[in-house]
Design an enzyme around this catalytic site. Sequence first.
Site, PDB file in Angstrom:
ATOM      1  N   HIS A 151      -5.564  -5.975  -1.633  1.00 11.36           N
ATOM      2  CA  HIS A 151      -4.228  -5.398  -1.923  1.00 11.36           C
ATOM      3  C   HIS A 151      -3.803  -4.614  -0.891  1.00 11.36           C
ATOM      4  O   HIS A 151      -2.329  -4.583   0.029  1.00 11.36           O
ATOM      5  CB  HIS A 151      -4.210  -4.521  -3.202  1.00 11.36           C
ATOM      6  CG  HIS A 151      -3.182  -3.960  -3.646  1.00 11.36           C
ATOM      7  ND1 HIS A 151      -2.214  -4.580  -4.489  1.00 11.36           N
ATOM      8  CD2 HIS A 151      -2.452  -2.979  -3.252  1.00 11.36           C
ATOM      9  CE1 HIS A 151      -0.921  -4.003  -4.591  1.00 11.36           C
ATOM     10  NE2 HIS A 151      -1.069  -2.840  -3.841  1.00 11.36           N
ATOM     11  N   GLU A 152      -4.498  -3.516  -0.339  1.00 14.51           N
ATOM     12  CA  GLU A 152      -4.076  -2.693   0.698  1.00 14.51           C
ATOM     13  C   GLU A 152      -3.751  -3.374   2.007  1.00 14.51           C
ATOM     14  O   GLU A 152      -3.245  -2.949   2.932  1.00 14.51           O
ATOM     15  CB  GLU A 152      -4.910  -1.483   0.971  1.00 14.51           C
ATOM     16  CG  GLU A 152      -4.874  -0.529  -0.597  1.00 14.51           C
ATOM     17  CD  GLU A 152      -3.716  -0.123  -1.122  1.00 14.51           C
ATOM     18  OE1 GLU A 152      -2.808  -0.018  -0.216  1.00 14.51           O
ATOM     19  OE2 GLU A 152      -3.479   0.089  -2.080  1.00 14.51           O
TER      20      GLU A 152
ATOM     21  N   HIS B 175      -0.313  -4.952   2.192  1.00 14.55           N
ATOM     22  CA  HIS B 175       0.681  -3.955   2.629  1.00 14.55           C
ATOM     23  C   HIS B 175       0.250  -3.773   4.190  1.00 14.55           C
ATOM     24  O   HIS B 175       1.265  -3.373   5.010  1.00 14.55           O
ATOM     25  CB  HIS B 175       0.270  -2.537   2.088  1.00 14.55           C
ATOM     26  CG  HIS B 175       0.789  -2.496   0.547  1.00 14.55           C
ATOM     27  ND1 HIS B 175       2.072  -2.802   0.091  1.00 14.55           N
ATOM     28  CD2 HIS B 175       0.232  -1.815  -0.531  1.00 14.55           C
ATOM     29  CE1 HIS B 175       2.226  -2.308  -0.862  1.00 14.55           C
ATOM     30  NE2 HIS B 175       1.128  -2.064  -1.429  1.00 14.55           N
TER      31      HIS B 175
ATOM     32  N   HIS C 151       1.868  -6.246   6.126  1.00 12.94           N
ATOM     33  CA  HIS C 151       3.358  -5.884   6.044  1.00 12.94           C
ATOM     34  C   HIS C 151       3.947  -5.026   7.070  1.00 12.94           C
ATOM     35  O   HIS C 151       4.972  -5.290   7.719  1.00 12.94           O
ATOM     36  CB  HIS C 151       3.874  -5.527   4.658  1.00 12.94           C
ATOM     37  CG  HIS C 151       5.285  -5.702   4.406  1.00 12.94           C
ATOM     38  ND1 HIS C 151       5.838  -4.937   3.078  1.00 12.94           N
ATOM     39  CD2 HIS C 151       6.309  -6.379   4.789  1.00 12.94           C
ATOM     40  CE1 HIS C 151       6.971  -5.374   2.935  1.00 12.94           C
ATOM     41  NE2 HIS C 151       7.431  -6.100   3.981  1.00 12.94           N
TER      42      HIS C 151
HETATM   43 ZN   LIG Z   1       0.391  -1.481  -3.512  1.00 13.61          ZN
END
Ligand SMILES: [Zn+2]
Length: 689
Positions: free
Chosen positions: A473-474, A477, A480
Amino acid sequence: MTLANDDENPLLEKPTGPFEVPPFARISPEHFSPAFARALEAHRTEIDTIAGQSTPPNFENTILALERSGRTLARVSSVFYVLAGAHTNEALLAIERELAPQLSAHWDRIYMNEALFCRIEELQQRVGELGLTTEEARVLERYHLAFRRAGGGLGAKAKQRLAEIGERLASLGTTFSQNVLTDEQAYALVLEGEPDLAGLPDFVRAAARGTAEERGLIGKHAVTLSRSSVVPFLQFSARRDLREKVFRAWIARGEGGGETDNTAIIAAMVKLRAERAQLLGYPTFAHYRLDDSMAKTPEAVMGLLDAVWEPARRRVVEERDALQELIRVEGSNFPLAAADWRYFAEKLRKQRFDLGEEEIKPYLQLENVIAAAFYTANRLFGLTFTPVENVPVYHSDVRVWDVRARGGRHIGLFFGDYFARPSKRSGAWMTTLRDQDKLDGDVRPLVLNVMNFAKSEGESTLLSFDDARTLFHEFGHGLHGLLSDVTYPMVAGTNVLRDFVELPSQLFEHWMERPEILRQFAVHYRTGEPMPEDLLTRLLQARTFNQGYATAEFLASSFVDMDFHLLGPGVAPDAAAIEIETRGKMGLPEEVVLRHRPPHFLHIFSGDGYAAGYYSYLWSEVLDADAFSAFEETGDVFDPATAKRLQDFIYAAGGVRDPADAYTQFRGRLPTPEALLRRRGLAAERPSS
Ligand SMILES: [Zn+2]
């Protein structure tokens, strides 16, 4: 303490070392206050110069100038907040407390600057004649919206009232959360002896013993009303009377009728929010809030909630019947109550899937999960990650990788700070020391992932399935931030709308669960054997268990959130009546209680954070499920053409486009909830044809 000479302050120098990473070894807490003072002063001067020019506004002298302003402040702030989160101490904590009101006053002063707003307003009016690129027009629009939402263009009286409302809401929100906290702290269910502990596994007992000890009850066990204490008890306690007792106290937080009762606060807050929305030209607070979101309108949000509720309602009724049947099979005849749900659901889960954490962990070594994340980024986007040693770090556990694109072009640095330590706050997050931009040269991003995994000395660090998912998940990010390819800081990297920002992270989690990845990277830390297929199957099947209930309790809170914030100005609602009405409209089974009942709904009443925004958790899930199905539809979860569009329009695009446009460019259409329903196991059975 002030330093004699700013020239000796490493925070005020432009870093010169490898990749221009801040020289952490030379930075100490006493450098921050003078650096912030200088940076804030410099930014104020820049803003006053932009606002006070006699030249008529154009993009360059106003918007571009704003984008160039505050560079030192941005640099000092990012170093400070990286340290304050990941490696703090008493001195930094004290600075943090001092800094919060200073920074908020600083930004208020900018957004309330009427001369500056007038320049931006004039540009926005003439946007069609300015010859701007798509990105420039979007940057202008974002500035205009931010100023308008702060009250730009309103008369002095309205502005004054907005400021009063803001202050009043802040203090009501603080009282609201303190009341919840007081109610939580005032209560403890003390467990006396073995009969009271019936059914509780060791880890729940150990936690309850610790809780009792914190309260001076040595040798006893206690359950409090914090979610992490009460939920495991409700899941495992075989004592129906005690479950009922603690559950009643838990769902009554903030509703005790005494000094800590939040009913009147809710009425006042909802009324003030509606008044603020009206001053800013919106019919309700929900319209105001959603105007700056991907969803855009209350109708779109309600449409999503309704679309998911219909199948979830069918499923939650089936789940209820299965739990009632389990009670009957066990030889009892009482009707299932709300306080019983988690207990019987846990029993049923064990019967159906028989899945223990200790079975999974040996297959999830930290090093392999990192390697799996890098492998996925390589297959999708062609990125490679090479460890570098010569870069300054703030703690010896922090690892750094040089990230390169296909063909070897330097993309940025990725910092991984994976282990828990006392100087780190809890949780997991992505942050940056520097964002990508191309305003004045090619600035490459410095991206961090911070986690709290328990470090095992000597042996491989093993992760739970949830930990591994958090890492992906991280890292999503992180990508991104790394892949960002824009010109202006205002729209760089993760600077996107709140109901869009979780798409790149939640989407990346899907690859972690793919057999293609697990077969290669989930190997036993001693034997090197891959995870057995049967374990993998059970693991993935267990995911849809009890999802009717989870969806129902979430949706009930979302509907209540919307119902409060769709009230027009002048209404001071009765919270209890709204809750009953919402439940009635939904047809929510009485065995399901809202995930957060209004008197303790901190997400929407401790501050504005998720007011008319609780839906966004589900919104993001619709996006990531629908986005991943774009790959599944091609039959290849690494399909290069889909990956290319994903990079161009989502991961690299920052906030350059309206999120609905960006998504449509990637997917060829807007998202639909079907993939989410399948993932949660809520989709109707397909007719066999
Ligand atoms: Zn998040």
